[in-house]
Design a protein around this motif. Structure first.
Motif, mmCIF file in Angstrom:
data_model
loop_
_atom_site.group_PDB
_atom_site.id
_atom_site.type_symbol
_atom_site.label_atom_id
_atom_site.label_comp_id
_atom_site.label_asym_id
_atom_site.label_seq_id
_atom_site.Cartn_x
_atom_site.Cartn_y
_atom_site.Cartn_z
ATOM 1 N N ALA A 140 12.655 7.640 -0.771
ATOM 2 C CA ALA A 140 11.736 6.641 -1.310
ATOM 3 C C ALA A 140 10.326 7.214 -1.405
ATOM 4 C CB ALA A 140 11.743 5.409 -0.407
ATOM 5 N N ASN A 141 9.959 7.955 -0.409
ATOM 6 C CA ASN A 141 8.626 8.584 -0.406
ATOM 7 C C ASN A 141 8.474 9.526 -1.590
ATOM 8 O OD1 ASN A 141 6.114 9.207 0.429
ATOM 9 N ND2 ASN A 141 6.760 10.678 1.987
ATOM 10 N N GLN A 142 9.511 10.329 -1.817
ATOM 11 C CA GLN A 142 9.470 11.258 -2.945
ATOM 12 C C GLN A 142 9.372 10.499 -4.258
ATOM 13 O OE1 GLN A 142 12.770 13.894 -2.811
ATOM 14 N NE2 GLN A 142 12.078 14.923 -0.940
ATOM 15 N N ALA A 143 10.128 9.465 -4.352
ATOM 16 C CA ALA A 143 10.104 8.688 -5.584
ATOM 17 C C ALA A 143 8.719 8.099 -5.823
ATOM 18 C CB ALA A 143 11.149 7.571 -5.513
ATOM 19 N N MET A 144 8.095 7.639 -4.765
ATOM 20 C CA MET A 144 6.762 7.062 -4.901
ATOM 21 C C MET A 144 5.740 8.123 -5.290
ATOM 22 S SD MET A 144 6.754 4.387 -1.735
ATOM 23 C CE MET A 144 5.156 3.737 -2.104
ATOM 24 N N GLN A 145 5.911 9.311 -4.741
ATOM 25 C CA GLN A 145 4.969 10.382 -5.074
ATOM 26 C C GLN A 145 5.149 10.861 -6.500
ATOM 27 O OE1 GLN A 145 5.501 13.360 -2.146
ATOM 28 N NE2 GLN A 145 4.303 12.288 -0.583
ATOM 29 N N LYS A 146 6.324 10.733 -7.020
ATOM 30 C CA LYS A 146 6.579 11.210 -8.378
ATOM 31 C C LYS A 146 6.446 10.099 -9.414
ATOM 32 C CE LYS A 146 9.542 14.940 -6.841
ATOM 33 N NZ LYS A 146 10.910 15.434 -6.728
ATOM 34 N N ASP A 147 5.780 9.031 -9.015
ATOM 35 C CA ASP A 147 5.487 7.936 -9.931
ATOM 36 C C ASP A 147 6.727 7.274 -10.507
ATOM 37 O OD1 ASP A 147 2.842 8.327 -9.491
ATOM 38 O OD2 ASP A 147 2.579 9.632 -11.235
ATOM 39 N N PHE A 148 7.824 7.327 -9.778
ATOM 40 C CA PHE A 148 8.981 6.586 -10.239
ATOM 41 C C PHE A 148 8.747 5.100 -10.074
ATOM 42 C CE2 PHE A 148 11.884 10.377 -9.157
ATOM 43 C CZ PHE A 148 11.484 11.006 -10.338
ATOM 44 N N ILE A 149 7.873 4.770 -9.158
ATOM 45 C CA ILE A 149 7.628 3.355 -8.863
ATOM 46 C C ILE A 149 6.231 3.013 -9.358
ATOM 47 C CG2 ILE A 149 7.383 1.678 -7.005
ATOM 48 C CD1 ILE A 149 9.345 3.402 -5.419
ATOM 49 N N PRO A 150 6.077 1.943 -10.092
ATOM 50 C CA PRO A 150 4.733 1.568 -10.576
ATOM 51 C C PRO A 150 3.767 1.425 -9.409
ATOM 52 C CG PRO A 150 6.429 0.231 -11.619
ATOM 53 C CD PRO A 150 7.122 1.042 -10.572
ATOM 54 N N GLY A 151 2.529 1.760 -9.693
ATOM 55 C CA GLY A 151 1.534 1.787 -8.627
ATOM 56 C C GLY A 151 1.340 0.443 -7.954
ATOM 57 N N ASP A 152 1.416 -0.605 -8.739
ATOM 58 C CA ASP A 152 1.161 -1.919 -8.133
ATOM 59 C C ASP A 152 2.325 -2.400 -7.277
ATOM 60 O OD1 ASP A 152 2.739 -2.033 -10.309
ATOM 61 O OD2 ASP A 152 1.941 -3.927 -11.100
ATOM 62 N N LEU A 153 3.451 -1.698 -7.356
ATOM 63 C CA LEU A 153 4.593 -2.114 -6.548
ATOM 64 C C LEU A 153 4.803 -1.216 -5.317
ATOM 65 C CD1 LEU A 153 7.205 -2.952 -9.330
ATOM 66 C CD2 LEU A 153 5.778 -4.528 -8.020
ATOM 67 N N ARG A 154 3.973 -0.186 -5.210
ATOM 68 C CA ARG A 154 4.214 0.766 -4.131
ATOM 69 C C ARG A 154 4.023 0.137 -2.760
ATOM 70 N NH1 ARG A 154 1.431 6.166 -6.660
ATOM 71 N NH2 ARG A 154 2.962 6.410 -8.327
ATOM 72 N N ASP A 155 2.993 -0.670 -2.632
ATOM 73 C CA ASP A 155 2.779 -1.319 -1.336
ATOM 74 C C ASP A 155 3.963 -2.203 -0.983
ATOM 75 O OD1 ASP A 155 0.391 -0.074 -1.039
ATOM 76 O OD2 ASP A 155 -0.798 -1.757 -1.862
ATOM 77 N N PHE A 156 4.469 -2.842 -1.984
ATOM 78 C CA PHE A 156 5.617 -3.720 -1.746
ATOM 79 C C PHE A 156 6.820 -2.903 -1.258
ATOM 80 C CE2 PHE A 156 9.521 -5.685 -3.323
ATOM 81 C CZ PHE A 156 9.446 -6.937 -2.691
ATOM 82 N N VAL A 157 7.047 -1.766 -1.939
ATOM 83 C CA VAL A 157 8.179 -0.923 -1.552
ATOM 84 C C VAL A 157 7.951 -0.343 -0.164
ATOM 85 C CG1 VAL A 157 9.422 1.174 -2.137
ATOM 86 C CG2 VAL A 157 8.738 -0.410 -3.934
ATOM 87 N N ARG A 158 6.692 0.070 0.075
ATOM 88 C CA ARG A 158 6.393 0.656 1.380
ATOM 89 C C ARG A 158 6.641 -0.370 2.493
ATOM 90 N NH1 ARG A 158 1.622 2.216 0.278
ATOM 91 N NH2 ARG A 158 2.106 4.356 -0.289
ATOM 92 N N ASP A 159 6.202 -1.603 2.238
ATOM 93 C CA ASP A 159 6.422 -2.646 3.234
ATOM 94 C C ASP A 159 7.916 -2.905 3.426
ATOM 95 O OD1 ASP A 159 3.747 -2.836 3.492
ATOM 96 O OD2 ASP A 159 3.523 -4.588 2.165
ATOM 97 N N TYR A 160 8.617 -2.841 2.325
ATOM 98 C CA TYR A 160 10.063 -3.090 2.417
ATOM 99 C C TYR A 160 10.720 -2.041 3.322
ATOM 100 C CZ TYR A 160 14.970 -2.952 1.093
ATOM 101 O OH TYR A 160 16.331 -2.913 1.133
ATOM 102 N N PHE A 161 10.395 -0.776 3.093
ATOM 103 C CA PHE A 161 11.018 0.266 3.917
ATOM 104 C C PHE A 161 10.529 0.211 5.359
ATOM 105 C CE2 PHE A 161 12.316 2.113 -0.103
ATOM 106 C CZ PHE A 161 13.581 2.590 0.233
ATOM 107 N N ALA A 162 9.277 -0.193 5.520
ATOM 108 C CA ALA A 162 8.786 -0.351 6.891
ATOM 109 C C ALA A 162 9.568 -1.423 7.621
ATOM 110 C CB ALA A 162 7.295 -0.681 6.873
ATOM 111 N N SER A 163 9.942 -2.469 6.848
ATOM 112 C CA SER A 163 10.705 -3.540 7.480
ATOM 113 C C SER A 163 12.121 -3.112 7.837
ATOM 114 C CB SER A 163 10.750 -4.764 6.550
ATOM 115 O OG SER A 163 11.536 -4.453 5.413
ATOM 116 N N LEU A 164 12.592 -2.063 7.167
ATOM 117 C CA LEU A 164 13.943 -1.569 7.438
ATOM 118 C C LEU A 164 13.986 -0.593 8.596
ATOM 119 C CD1 LEU A 164 15.263 -0.903 3.821
ATOM 120 C CD2 LEU A 164 15.731 -2.857 5.276
ATOM 121 N N GLU A 165 12.849 -0.236 9.124
ATOM 122 C CA GLU A 165 12.818 0.760 10.206
ATOM 123 C C GLU A 165 13.675 0.286 11.370
ATOM 124 O OE1 GLU A 165 9.549 3.045 13.014
ATOM 125 O OE2 GLU A 165 8.903 1.683 11.436
#
Lengths: 528, 329
Positions: A500-525
């Motif tokens: 997921a981190n790689q995908a975010m760094q390579k702009d696979f995920i729109p910038g405005d959704l990155r925080d959302f994705v980051r929070d999602y993965f944080a919740s999965l920890e």
């Protein structure tokens, strides 16, 4: 005339001393500058034995200067001309020496012979008046000497200043030592493989060859962690290519068959070994005459189910023999049942052999992973950044068992660095041994399938009536049964997080959704 | 003096005595006297360049007195003919009334010749003079007659009045052993000149030695040993005056059209030997070569237009070369 040569020999020694000392003063800056350069280089790149390399220019310089000063050819004529020049003797000595080989008595001119004799006498007087220690003093070249001494002091100071590359060198030395130790362990493991009976000779030789190559690579490792990890990864990759991912399911299936056959045969042997299953098969075929039609029907149904399970896992031979056995039992054909039981037993033994071979490869793989773990731990313990995330151990976390993402800390607001992740690595956790009750905490983890041209993709299938065939791909052969594709969640979390981190760094995920994705993965920890 | 050659010590003493005796008449000009004497002892001829009235004639006359030699002064003019210098055959009638040719020697038949303002004579006359300088003999009417030894020509030329002159060609300049610059006297020297020449009695020089001794001294000077590396240094110095060679200094490349001829090397070495003897040594030193290099080569360098335009003199170039060329031990 020997007297003049004696004088000149003395002068020559003195001049050599002068030249040597002058050269020392004027060239001191060269080794000092070299020492400084070596020190600077040693702070940019790791240089083993930096102190030794720093010192080496000085003895080399001394040897060269002394050699040039004392061994370089210097004729008496050169010495005479030097003294003439240094003391303003108006070429008296050099002229007298130049006419040494001319016998005045043999010259055609009396005037010339007389003047040559007088000149020699004059030169001797001049030479006798020279006191080498006083008249040929040691030269002092202050300016270059001061420059050289200054550089020398700077080089000495540099040797006293802490060098950041020292820690790196220590780390490399530790890794090298650890690599040597792991090489020895792999050598020991190789010996155990040689004595093992689980493998065929061909498989054994192949595995031993790979182990030798790995041990050699580790033994020759200069302390490069990445190289060692790469060597181990290549080794693991080669082993994985030889592994059949479905054999874990097959092993489970065979154990299940053994248990069920033992129950049907009424055996008290609870070990569940295939030998008991084959005996149970034999006993079942012998009891056919004593069975009622209902019991035979029940037994045939069970065997048919077993045959279906075998077909699903691709064990067509075993499935076919079990199916034949079921049909023979249902038909009450004792001879056919005997033959089908023997065929089933042979198929089971063949599978057992394959499983045994896979277990040996698994053991080698485990050894390699243990070596990788040891090297990673060594690197962490000696690295100046050992308190940071364990990203220096690329690909080590999956399957390593107890320490996924070691040192990662909290990832509530920030994803771990991407370089730590390796995708598509087959999970190596021995999930097949895990109790069934722990399946709640296990998730599916994809691995690098051997889908190349050499290894065709395995698609289990079963023939149905009227020529239809169903196939199931990428699903667990038996729901709820532990298999190698199921690993504990906490082992794969960081792998997915890395992806997921790689995908975010390579702009696979729109910038405005990155925080959302980051929070999602944080919740999965794990632990959240 | 006897026929025995002088010892080096006698050589040195004689030179000092001659210089002192000449110095009684000539005020100052020690370098001029020393270089003129060296030219005489080397058996060469000198070209003096200086304005009139600096004592050139007086110098040669005094020198001839000190060495007891005959002296002639030839004032070169455009109408001077070679026969006016070397002499001519005259028809004379003897006691019996018979007429015959008789050679009437010219002024060149003397030991010391002052060729005053030689550049004012025509090239033909200059050639006759220079042939005598080189060969120490003259040929008149197919008869060759030797000139008396020692034979020494001191030619002068005025650097200022160039109109109506015939500058000496380079090949002819090369025949002069030394070219000696005659500097204008300092005030103290001028005062001394005034005092000496306006008093009741004029100073005169006495005889120190004789011509035969000068010839012996010339032989002794040639016998002085010179080390090969010193000769090589002189050769390097001479070679450095030739442009177009890789090792030639830049100043030569820039300002010199032609370098000195091998006669310049001969002059430097021979003069160096005499310098050494005068200095009380029995061998030639680098400094002797350096001291001889200026008068020996200044008239042998042909400078280009740039040098003339920028006021660069041969002396400057030679001095620079003497400092630049290293003496390798």
């Amino acid at each position: 005339m020997m007297e003049l040569e004696t004088y000149l020999s003395q002068f020559r020694r003195r001049i050599r001393l002068q030249d040597t000392l002058a050269m020392l003063q004027t060239t001191l800056w060269i080794p000092a500058a070299l020492a400084i350069a070596i020190q600077i280089i040693g702070r940019l790149i790791p240089v083993p034995d930096l102190a030794v390399w720093t010192v080496i220019p000085f003895p080399v310089w001394l040897i060269v200067v002394a050699g040039l000063g004392w061994l370089a050819p210097k004729s008496l004529m050169t010495a005479a001309r030097n003294v003439d020049q240094a003391l303003g003797l108006k070429e008296r000595l050099s002229t007298a020496l130049a006419f040494t080989n001319i016998d005045p008595k043999l010259t055609s001119s009396n005037l010339l012979s007389g003047l040559i004799i007088r000149q020699r006498e004059d030169a001797l007087r001049a030479a006798a008046a020279v006191h080498p220690e006083q008249d040929l003093p040691i030269p002092w070249h202050w300016k270059p000497a001061v420059v050289g001494l200054t550089l020398l002091v700077i080089s000495l100071l540099l040797t006293q200043i802490r060098n950041p590359m020292t820690l790196l060198l220590q780390e490399r030395a530790a890794i090298k030592e650890q690599a040597q130790a792991q090489a020895e362990k792999i050598e020991a493991f190789k010996e155990s493989v040689e004595e093992s009976a689980q493998l065929t000779d061909e498989e054994k030789q192949e595995l031993i060859k790979k182990l030798e190559q790995l041990a050699e690579a580790l033994r020759n490792n200069p302390g490069d962690l990445e190289q060692a990890i790469a060597d181990l990864s290549r080794f693991e990759e080669a082993l994985r290519r030889d592994m059949d991912p479905s054999l874990g399911s097959t092993e489970t299936l065979l154990q299940s068959f053994a248990n069920r056959l033992s129950e049907l045969a009424g055996s008290q042997d609870e070990s569940g070994k295939q030998d008991s299953a084959s005996e149970a098969l034999q006993a079942l075929s012998e009891k056919l005459d004593d069975m009622s039609p209902a019991e035979r029907e029940q037994l045939a149904r069970n065997l048919a189910q077993m045959a279906a399970s075998s077909f699903q896992l691709g064990n067509n031979s075993l499935g076919q023999s079990l199916s034949d056995l079921a049909q023979a039992i249902q038909a009450g054909d004792k001879d056919a049942a005997q033959q089908a039981a023997i065929a089933s037993q042979a198929s089971m033994k063949e599978l057992e052999k394959q499983i045994s071979s896979q277990q040996a490869i698994q053991a080698a793989l485990a050894q390699a992973q243990a070596s990788r773990q040891a090297l990673s731990q060594t690197a962490k313990s000696t690295s100046p950044n050992s308190g940071q995330a364990g990203a220096q151990n690329p690909g080590a976390a999956p399957g390593s068992g107890a320490q996924p993402g070691a040192g990662g800390g909290s990832f509530a607001n920030q994803l771990p660095p991407a370089r730590g992740g390796r995708t598509n690595v087959r999970p190596q956790g021995n999930a097949a041994d895990a109790p069934l009750g722990s399946l709640d905490n296990q998730v599916y983890s994809p691995w690098e399938r051997p889908g190349t041209s050499e290894n065709e993709l395995f698609i289990p299938g079963q023939e149905l009536q009227e020529g239809e065939t169903t196939s199931i791909e990428g699903q667990s052969p038996q729901a709820g049964i532990a298999n190698p594709s199921l690993v504990p969640y906490n082992q794969v979390f960081f792998q997915y997080l890395s992806a997921a981190n790689q995908a975010m760094q390579k702009d696979f995920i729109p910038g405005d959704l990155r925080d959302f994705v980051r929070d999602y993965f944080a919740s999965l920890e794990p632990g959240n | 003096m006897t026929d025995q050659p002088p010892t080096p010590e006698q050589f040195r003493q004689l030179v000092n005595d001659i210089e002192a005796e000449v110095g009684r008449v000539i005020v100052g000009q020690q370098a001029l006297i020393r270089q003129t004497l060296i030219t005489l002892l080397a058996g060469g001829n000198a070209l003096l360049e200086g304005v009139p009235g600096l004592g050139k004639t007086m110098l040669v006359r005094t020198l001839s007195q000190t060495i007891d030699c005959s002296f002639s002064r030839i004032q070169f003019t455009p109408d001077l003919m070679p026969s006016d210098i070397v002499g001519t055959n005259l028809i004379v009638e003897d006691e019996s009334g018979r007429r015959q040719f008789q050679f009437e020697a010219g002024p060149i038949f003397a030991n010391l010749i002052l060729a005053d303002e030689i550049n004012r004579a025509t090239p033909k006359t200059q050639s006759a003079m220079l042939e005598a300088m080189q060969e120490h003999s003259v040929t008149v009417a197919k008869a060759t007659r030797s000139l008396p030894e020692p034979f020494f020509v001191l030619a002068t030329q005025n650097p200022l009045e160039m109109e109506g002159t015939y500058p000496l060609p380079e090949a002819q300049l090369d025949r002069f052993f030394f070219k000696i610059d005659v500097p204008f006297p300092a005030i103290a020297e001028l005062v001394e000149i005034a005092d000496r020449t306006t008093a009741a009695g004029s100073p005169s020089a006495g005889q120190i030695t004789q011509g035969q001794t000068i010839l012996e001294m010339q032989k002794l000077a040639r016998a002085v040993p010179i080390a090969p590396h010193v000769t090589e240094f002189a050769a390097q110095l001479l070679t450095a005056t030739h442009p177009g060679q890789p090792s030639t200094p830049q100043i030569v490349q820039d300002y010199v059209r032609y370098g000195a001829s091998p006669r310049g090397l001969q002059a430097m070495v021979l003069a160096g030997k005499i310098f050494a003897l005068i200095d009380g040594r029995f061998n030639v030193a680098y400094d002797d070569i350096r001291n001889a290099s200026l008068p020996a080569m200044r008239h042998r360098l042909i400078l280009n237009f740039d040098a003339q335009a920028e006021g660069i003199t041969a002396d400057q170039i030679i001095t620079h070369l003497g400092e630049q060329i290293s003496v390798k031990a």
